[in-house]
Motif scaffolding. Structure first.
Motif, PDB file in Angstrom:
ATOM      1  N   UNK B  99       0.839  -1.208   0.000  1.00 58.06           N
ATOM      2  CA  UNK B  99       0.000   0.000   0.000  1.00 58.06           C
ATOM      3  C   UNK B  99       0.868   1.249   0.000  1.00 58.06           C
ATOM      4  N   UNK B 100       1.890   1.224   0.831  1.00 54.58           N
ATOM      5  CA  UNK B 100       2.774   2.384   0.940  1.00 54.58           C
ATOM      6  C   UNK B 100       3.537   2.633  -0.342  1.00 54.58           C
ATOM      7  N   UNK B 101       4.038   1.554  -0.915  1.00 50.43           N
ATOM      8  CA  UNK B 101       4.801   1.672  -2.151  1.00 50.43           C
ATOM      9  C   UNK B 101       3.943   2.306  -3.251  1.00 50.43           C
ATOM     10  N   UNK B 102       2.707   1.803  -3.390  1.00 54.43           N
ATOM     11  CA  UNK B 102       1.814   2.321  -4.429  1.00 54.43           C
ATOM     12  C   UNK B 102       1.429   3.766  -4.127  1.00 54.43           C
ATOM     13  N   UNK B 103       1.194   4.076  -2.845  1.00 58.29           N
ATOM     14  CA  UNK B 103       0.829   5.448  -2.495  1.00 58.29           C
ATOM     15  C   UNK B 103       1.968   6.406  -2.817  1.00 58.29           C
ATOM     16  N   UNK B 104       3.215   5.958  -2.537  1.00 56.97           N
ATOM     17  CA  UNK B 104       4.368   6.814  -2.839  1.00 56.97           C
ATOM     18  C   UNK B 104       4.478   7.067  -4.339  1.00 56.97           C
ATOM     19  N   UNK B 105       4.270   6.006  -5.124  1.00 58.17           N
ATOM     20  CA  UNK B 105       4.483   6.113  -6.568  1.00 58.17           C
ATOM     21  C   UNK B 105       3.323   6.796  -7.275  1.00 58.17           C
ATOM     22  N   UNK B 106       2.080   6.448  -6.868  1.00 61.13           N
ATOM     23  CA  UNK B 106       0.922   6.885  -7.649  1.00 61.13           C
ATOM     24  C   UNK B 106       0.222   8.110  -7.079  1.00 61.13           C
ATOM     25  N   UNK B 107       0.196   8.222  -5.746  1.00 62.58           N
ATOM     26  CA  UNK B 107      -0.711   9.196  -5.145  1.00 62.58           C
ATOM     27  C   UNK B 107      -0.019  10.438  -4.597  1.00 62.58           C
ATOM     28  N   UNK B 108       1.200  10.271  -4.055  1.00 67.75           N
ATOM     29  CA  UNK B 108       1.806  11.367  -3.291  1.00 67.75           C
ATOM     30  C   UNK B 108       1.913  12.652  -4.099  1.00 67.75           C
ATOM     31  N   UNK B 109       2.331  12.540  -5.373  1.00 68.39           N
ATOM     32  CA  UNK B 109       2.596  13.748  -6.156  1.00 68.39           C
ATOM     33  C   UNK B 109       1.399  14.173  -7.001  1.00 68.39           C
ATOM     34  N   UNK B 110       0.304  13.412  -6.925  1.00 67.19           N
ATOM     35  CA  UNK B 110      -0.865  13.699  -7.775  1.00 67.19           C
ATOM     36  C   UNK B 110      -1.558  14.985  -7.315  1.00 67.19           C
ATOM     37  N   UNK B 111      -1.773  15.899  -8.261  1.00 68.98           N
ATOM     38  CA  UNK B 111      -2.349  17.191  -7.885  1.00 68.98           C
ATOM     39  C   UNK B 111      -3.877  17.177  -7.960  1.00 68.98           C
ATOM     40  N   UNK B 112      -4.433  16.437  -8.951  1.00 68.00           N
ATOM     41  CA  UNK B 112      -5.897  16.483  -9.122  1.00 68.00           C
ATOM     42  C   UNK B 112      -6.578  15.675  -8.015  1.00 68.00           C
ATOM     43  N   UNK B 113      -7.495  16.314  -7.286  1.00 67.89           N
ATOM     44  CA  UNK B 113      -8.092  15.679  -6.093  1.00 67.89           C
ATOM     45  C   UNK B 113      -8.717  14.322  -6.385  1.00 67.89           C
TER      46      UNK B 113
END
Lengths: 222, 186, 219
Positions: B99-113
C-alpha cells in the motif's frame, strides 16, 4: 555560547546572526509567538543545528558532540503529554539512565531520588496515562533531572498548566540549584531571574535585567 | 532511521490498536461485522509509506506475539499466530508495505483531487486486501487442509467490508496528506 | 489499558523460562503437522487442554480468546467432513485445537517483559549485521504501549467534538484529525527522546540535526 548563529528552514530565516554568551544562573527568553525563541533554545542541546555559525556548550560543539552536550543540558518541553515515553513512570525515568550502564540497585536509587526531590515518589509505579497534567510535567522534570544535567532548558513549561500546577512547577524551577534557561510568557515566573533576553523575528532585540526587559516587552508586544 | 521514524512507526501501531478497540459495525447487506482494525493496516501504508508502514505492522505482530491483546475484540497472544487465520494477520506486514509503495508512486505527487483519491484507494485496496488475502488464503488452505478454493470462498464474506474500508482509507489519506504530509518521495 | 494476557500464578508452566516454552511450542507445531492419526491428535488435544487447565485461566479470558477461533475451526471441520472424510476432519480439528491451546497456555504464563527479552536475544545476531537495533525495537514496543491509551483518549475527544458539530458517524471526519494530531505529536515525542540522549537511533554517536518539518515548533 552562540556565535553568529542563523537557522534557515524552508527558505525562511528563523534566527538571524545571533551572538549570545549565556552564563547567568537564571535566564529568561521572551518573545511573541513565532519569534524564534523555541528554535533558539533547541540549539542549546543540539535538537536544532545552526545553518550558519556555531553553538558550543562548555566548549563542546552541539553539532559535533550532540551526545556529550545532551548529557549536560536537560530539556523540558511545553507539552508533558508528549515527553513521557514509557508506560510506567519509573521506566520512563530509567530510560535515560540505561545507557550509563549503572548497576540495577543504583539505577533504582537514582530514579526514586529524582522523584522524591519533586515530592512525587508515590507516583513511581503509576501508569503514565493516568497522571494529571501537573503530575506529568513534574514527572517530565524528574526524568530530566535524574540525568544530573548542569543546565536545564525549559520551553514554556507552565503554559498548559492550571494555576495550582503552575505554582508547583514555578517553585520547582525557583528552588533547583542547577542553571536554567526558561522560555516563557509567564512573566511572574521570570521576574526574579538574573537576565532576560527578548527575541523578535529571529533577532535579539533586548538583553537586560528582567525588570526593564519585561517593561520593554510589555510596551512593545503587550 | 531517525528517532522520529521510530516514533511514527510506534504511533501508527498504536492507532491501529485503537481502531481495533472501536465497536464493530454491522451493515445489513454484509454477512460479517466489520472491525476498523484493517483500516489501520491500509492507513499505515498510505500515510507513512512503504518502509515505515510495513514496520508499523511488524511491530503490531510483535505485540501480538509477546502476549498483548492488541487485536480487535481484545485478542492476541501466540494462540492467534498459531491459529488457522494467522496468515491474515501476518499479511498485514507486506500489505501495508505494498500500500505504501503504491501510495508513494501513484498518489503522493498527484495534484488532481479526484485522481489522488482514486490512487489512494487503489493503493489501499491492492495492499490492504489483495496482498493480505494473498498471504491469508493460502495459509488457511494449507493449515486447515481445505484447499485453496474453499479457503478463498470462505474469505469472500469479508471483501465488501474491506472495500468500504479502502474507500475510507483513501479519503482519510487525502485529508491527512493535505494537512500534514509525511509520505516520502515528494 | 492494554493489560497483558499474562495470568499470574505458580504452575509448572509459569516456572519454565520463556525461551524453553517457545521452543517446545515451535517443535510441537512441526510435529503436529507430521502426525496424521486422528486418535493420537485427539490425545494431544486433551493433553493441551489439561496443560491449559493447570494455568487456571479465568473463563472470561478463555471465552474472549477462543470464541472466534472456535467458529473458524467449526467451519474448517465442516468443510473437511463434507469434501474429504471424517478422519481428515477430526485430525485437522484436533491438530489446530492443540496448537491454539498450547500457544494460549504459553502466552498466559509468560510475562510480556520475559517474552520481549527472548525477542531481544533472538535479534542479537541480527544486530551484529546492523539490520536491527534492539534498543530501537524495545523503544518502539514501549512507545506503542504507552500511546494506545493516549490516542484512545484523543479519539474520544475528537468524537465528542465532531458530534457537537453534527458530524457524528462520519469516519473520515473522525479519523483525519486523529491521525493528523498523532503525526504532529510525533515530532515533539522524538525531540523529547533525543533530548534525553537516546543514542540507539544514531549508532555512530554523532546525532545530526533533525531535518523534519520544524514549522510547528518555531514559536
Amino acid at each position: 555560547m552562540l556565535e553568529g548563529v542563523s537557522v534557515v528552514r524552508d527558505g525562511r530565516a528563523i534566527l538571524d546572526s545571533v551572538d549570545l554568551t549565556l552564563r547567568e544562573r537564571r535566564i529568561a527568553v521572551l518573545g511573541p509567538n513565532g519569534s524564534g525563541k523555541s528554535t533558539l533554545v533547541r540549539l542549546l542541546n543540539g535538537l536544532v543545528t545552526p545553518s550558519k555559525g556555531r553553538v558550543a556548550v562548555d566548549g563542546h560543539d552541539t553539532a559535533k558532540d550532540a551526545a556529550l552536550v545532551r548529557r549536560r543540558v536537560g530539556f523540558v518541553f511545553q507539552n508533558p503529554e508528549n515527553q513521557i515515553v514509557f508506560p510506567i513512570v519509573s521506566e520512563d525515568l530509567a530510560f535515560g539512565l540505561k545507557h550509563l550502564k549503572l548497576p540495577k540497585a543504583e539505577l533504582h536509587r537514582r530514579v526514586l531520588e529524582a522523584l522524591e526531590r519533586f515530592g512525587i515518589g508515590h507516583l513511581a509505579e503509576r501508569q503514565s496515562h493516568t497522571l494529571s497534567g501537573g503530575e506529568r510535567q513534574l514527572v517530565a522534570l524528574a526524568a530530566v533531572m535524574v540525568m544530573k544535567p548542569a543546565l536545564v532548558v525549559f520551553d514554556e513549561p507552565t503554559t498548559l498548566l492550571d494555576l495550582r500546577n503552575r505554582n508547583r512547577i514555578r517553585a520547582a524551577i525557583t528552588e533547583m540549584p542547577e542553571s536554567a534557561i526558561v522560555v516563557s510568557h509567564d512573566l511572574d515566573l521570570v521576574r526574579d531571574f538574573d537576565r532576560a533576553i527578548v527575541i523578535d523575528q529571529g533577532r535579539v532585540v533586548r538583553d537586560d535585567r528582567p525588570g526593564p526587559a519585561i517593561d520593554w516587552y510589555r510596551a512593545h508586544f503587550g | 532511521m531517525k528517532t522520529q521514524d521510530i516514533v511514527l512507526i510506534a504511533l501508527f501501531t498504536a492507532i491501529t490498536v485503537v481502531l481495533g478497540l472501536m465497536p464493530p459495525i454491522t451493515l445489513g447487506f454484509i454477512p460479517v461485522p466489520i472491525t476498523l482494525q484493517t483500516l489501520g493496516v491500509m492507513l499505515a501504508g498510505v500515510v507513512l509509506g512503504a518502509k515505515r508502514g510495513g514496520l508499523a505492522m511488524l511491530l503490531l505482530v510483535l505485540l501480538v506475539a509477546i502476549g498483548l491483546p492488541v487485536l480487535a475484540g481484545g485478542r492476541g497472544g501466540l494462540g492467534v499466530l498459531a491459529g488457522p487465520t494467522a496468515g491474515f494477520v501476518l499479511g498485514w506486514v507486506p500489505g501495508a508495505f505494498v500500500s505504501g509503495l503504491l501510495a508513494e508512486r501513484l498518489a503522493a505527487a498527484e495534484k488532481r483531487p479526484a485522481r489522488q483519491v482514486v490512487a489512494f484507494f487503489l493503493a489501499a485496496a491492492i495492499g490492504g486486501i489483495g496482498v493480505v488475502y494473498a498471504v491469508g488464503i493460502p495459509w488457511l488452505a494449507f493449515v486447515a487442509g481445505i484447499g485453496f478454493k474453499k479457503a478463498a470462498l470462505g474469505s469472500l464474506a469479508f471483501v465488501p467490508g474491506d472495500l468500504a474500508k479502502a474507500v475510507v482509507a483513501a479519503l482519510v489519506a487525502r485529508g491527512v496528506h493535505r494537512a500534514y504530509p509525511v509520505l516520502p518521495g515528494r | 489499558m492494554i493489560g497483558s494476557l499474562y495470568i499470574g500464578g505458580d504452575s509448572l508452566l509459569h516456572r519454565q523460562p520463556a525461551w524453553r516454552k517457545l521452543l517446545v511450542l515451535f517443535a510441537a507445531g512441526i510435529v503436529l503437522f507430521v502426525v496424521q492419526a486422528p486418535e493420537i491428535l485427539a490425545g494431544a488435544a486433551v493433553a493441551a487442554a489439561a496443560i491449559l487447565a493447570t494455568v487456571r485461566p479465568p473463563l472470561r479470558a478463555l471465552r474472549r480468546q477462543l470464541t472466534g477461533v472456535a467458529i473458524i475451526l467449526a467451519a474448517i471441520f465442516a468443510a473437511n467432513a463434507v469434501f474429504a472424510d471424517w478422519g481428515t476432519a477430526f485430525a485437522m480439528l484436533f491438530r489446530l485445537s492443540t496448537l491454539v491451546l498450547l500457544a494460549l497456555a504459553v502466552t498466559m504464563t509468560t510475562r510480556t517483559s520475559d517474552m520481549l527479552e527472548v525477542v531481544e536475544r533472538v535479534l542479537q545476531p541480527l544486530e551484529r549485521t546492523g539490520l536491527v537495533n534492539a534498543a530501537r525495537v524495545s523503544l518502539a514496543v514501549s512507545l506503542a504501549i504507552r500511546f494506545v491509551p493516549e490516542i484512545f483518549a484523543r479519539y474520544r475527544e475528537i468524537r465528542d467534538a465532531q458530534a457537537a458539530r453534527g458530524l457524528a458517524g462520519n469516519p473520515v471526519a473522525l479519523i483525519v484529525p486523529l491521525v493528523v494530531r498523532t503525526l504532529k505529536s510525533a515530532e515533539e515525542i522524538a525531540a523529547a527522546i533525543d533530548a534525553r540522549g537516546f543514542e540507539g537511533a544514531h549508532p555512530s554517536g554523532s546525532a545530526s540535526g533533525r531535518t523534519g518539518r520544524q514549522g510547528g515548533t518555531a514559536s
